[in-house]
Design a protein around this motif. Structure first.
Motif, PDB file in Angstrom:
ATOM      1  N   UNK A  99      33.629  33.905  36.921  1.00 23.63           N
ATOM      2  CA  UNK A  99      33.208  34.975  36.016  1.00 23.63           C
ATOM      3  C   UNK A  99      34.071  34.994  34.758  1.00 23.63           C
ATOM      4  N   UNK A 100      33.439  34.863  33.624  1.00 19.86           N
ATOM      5  CA  UNK A 100      34.160  34.961  32.349  1.00 19.86           C
ATOM      6  C   UNK A 100      33.951  36.314  31.686  1.00 19.86           C
ATOM      7  N   UNK A 101      32.997  37.087  32.187  1.00 16.77           N
ATOM      8  CA  UNK A 101      32.748  38.438  31.673  1.00 16.77           C
ATOM      9  C   UNK A 101      32.479  39.381  32.840  1.00 16.77           C
ATOM     10  N   UNK A 102      32.714  40.656  32.597  1.00 20.11           N
ATOM     11  CA  UNK A 102      32.461  41.680  33.616  1.00 20.11           C
ATOM     12  C   UNK A 102      30.958  41.817  33.857  1.00 20.11           C
ATOM     13  N   UNK A 103      30.579  42.022  35.109  1.00 24.01           N
ATOM     14  CA  UNK A 103      29.183  42.260  35.438  1.00 24.01           C
ATOM     15  C   UNK A 103      29.079  43.302  36.552  1.00 24.01           C
ATOM     16  N   UNK A 104      27.904  43.886  36.677  1.00 16.76           N
ATOM     17  CA  UNK A 104      27.675  44.907  37.694  1.00 16.76           C
ATOM     18  C   UNK A 104      27.172  44.278  38.986  1.00 16.76           C
ATOM     19  N   UNK A 105      27.533  44.898  40.092  1.00 17.45           N
ATOM     20  CA  UNK A 105      27.060  44.462  41.389  1.00 17.45           C
ATOM     21  C   UNK A 105      26.794  45.668  42.278  1.00 17.45           C
ATOM     22  N   UNK A 106      26.322  45.397  43.482  1.00 12.21           N
ATOM     23  CA  UNK A 106      26.019  46.465  44.440  1.00 12.21           C
ATOM     24  C   UNK A 106      26.462  46.010  45.820  1.00 12.21           C
ATOM     25  N   UNK A 107      27.037  46.927  46.576  1.00 13.49           N
ATOM     26  CA  UNK A 107      27.256  46.716  47.996  1.00 13.49           C
ATOM     27  C   UNK A 107      26.261  47.591  48.758  1.00 13.49           C
TER      28      UNK A 107
END
Length: 342
Positions: free
Chosen positions: A98-106
């Motif tokens: 990852x080179x940039x922040x991204x959103x995820x979900x658990x």
């Protein structure tokens, strides 16, 4: 159902409440240091009958972690089951890429057979591989971004050794072997001077970086690109001090970061300390020295004495103090430097 028909009997669905506590900011440093993301899961049976043969699944979206499954034989009526050990395996290749922040979900799903009793989706932020999560998360993970074994640090120490030899006739960077605070301070000054020769330029940090985090430049990026924030400079200087056998501190105040170093072979009891009096008392007793890291990026160059004076000035406003990270104590707590990413 036809009008007037008798309703078919249905099996009552158990009433279950699922509550989750987790770290919502996930990065490569957490994975490398085996820091658990999910802290606790509470499964509460709100019904008056026991529930049997439960299956709890935790699934990541995107797949930044392996799917985790736990079976529970029985949950008694009106009882709560607490899971404190959730060994959710983060995937290193994904997080390192990852080179940039991204959103995820658990996604948390509790089932009994083919029936879903409870489900819960928790949003998370997946940070770039070189991004510190800030003080809201585990503060001492900042030590993972201090890279004493980076090849760029060696070049700084070679020059520091030359400067130390010119000043004291002994160029050895031997940590605390001399048992002399004066020698430790002289080595610190030599490292400061070697860095100040690199013609660095100051870059303003992101707003509220101390809480929300920021990307931290690696030593080679700083020395090649000639640009650094206060936190970049503090982390770089700490890496050089650590590689020279000394015990550095990264000190964080509101909107700022600077450097400390133990003059004796000591460390604090905790990796992250939020009591400014502990630092100020040690500095007044000459057990710890401090200096202003941004002085490394001044034009014209700023000598070490002024950098020390500016560092001490930072201690005069304890209301701005937020945290100090003791790098040596963090290492003793098994927080390792990040692997070099080439």
């Amino acid at each position: 159902m036809h009008e007037g028909a008798t309703p078919e009997p249905t099996e009552p669905i158990a009433s279950v409440k699922l509550t989750v506590q987790l770290d919502s900011r996930i990065n490569y440093a957490l994975q490398q240091n085996d820091v658990p993301v999910v802290k606790e899961i509470h499964i509460e049976n709100l019904s008056a009958t026991p529930i049997k043969d439960l299956r709890l699944e935790v699934r990541a979206e995107p797949q930044f972690a392996s799917t985790w499954v736990q079976h529970l034989e029985v949950l008694p009526e009106n009882a709560t089951h607490l899971l404190r050990t959730v060994n959710l395996l983060l995937l290193p290749d994904f997080l390192a890429s990852l080179s940039e922040r991204m959103r995820g979900i658990l996604h948390f799903t509790l089932t009994m057979g083919d029936k879903v009793l409870a489900s819960h989706a928790e949003p998370v932020e997946l940070l770039a591989y070189d991004e510190w999560s800030g003080l809201q998360s585990l503060p001492e993970i900042l030590a993972a971004f201090v890279l004493p074994n980076h090849p760029a640090v060696e070049s700084v120490l070679v020059r520091a050794s030359d400067l130390l030899r010119a000043h004291t006739s002994d160029g050895s960077l031997s940590g605390y072997q001399s048992r002399s605070r004066e020698r430790v301070w002289a080595a610190t000054e030599a490292i400061y001077s070697a860095l100040s020769e690199k013609d660095l330029r100051y870059s303003s940090p992101p707003a509220s970086f101390e809480q929300t985090g920021q990307k931290i430049r690696t030593p080679d990026r700083i020395l090649d690109g000639k640009l650094a924030t206060c936190l970049d400079l503090a982390v770089l200087a700490s890496a050089c001090l650590e590689q020279a056998g000394l015990n550095p501190l990264v000190i964080i105040t509101r909107g700022h970061a600077f450097v400390g170093v133990w003059l004796d072979e000591e460390c604090f009891a905790q990796s992250a300390e939020d009591d400014p009096l502990k630092l100020r008392k040690r500095e007044e007793l000459s057990e710890i020295g401090v200096f202003e890291a941004t002085c490394l990026a001044h034009t014209p160059r700023v000598d070490f004495a002024r950098a020390v004076a500016e560092g001490k000035k930072n201690l005069q406003t304890p209301e701005n103090f937020l945290c100090m990270i003791d790098i040596y104590r963090a290492r003793k707590s098994s927080i390792r430097p990040l692997p070099l990413r080439t």
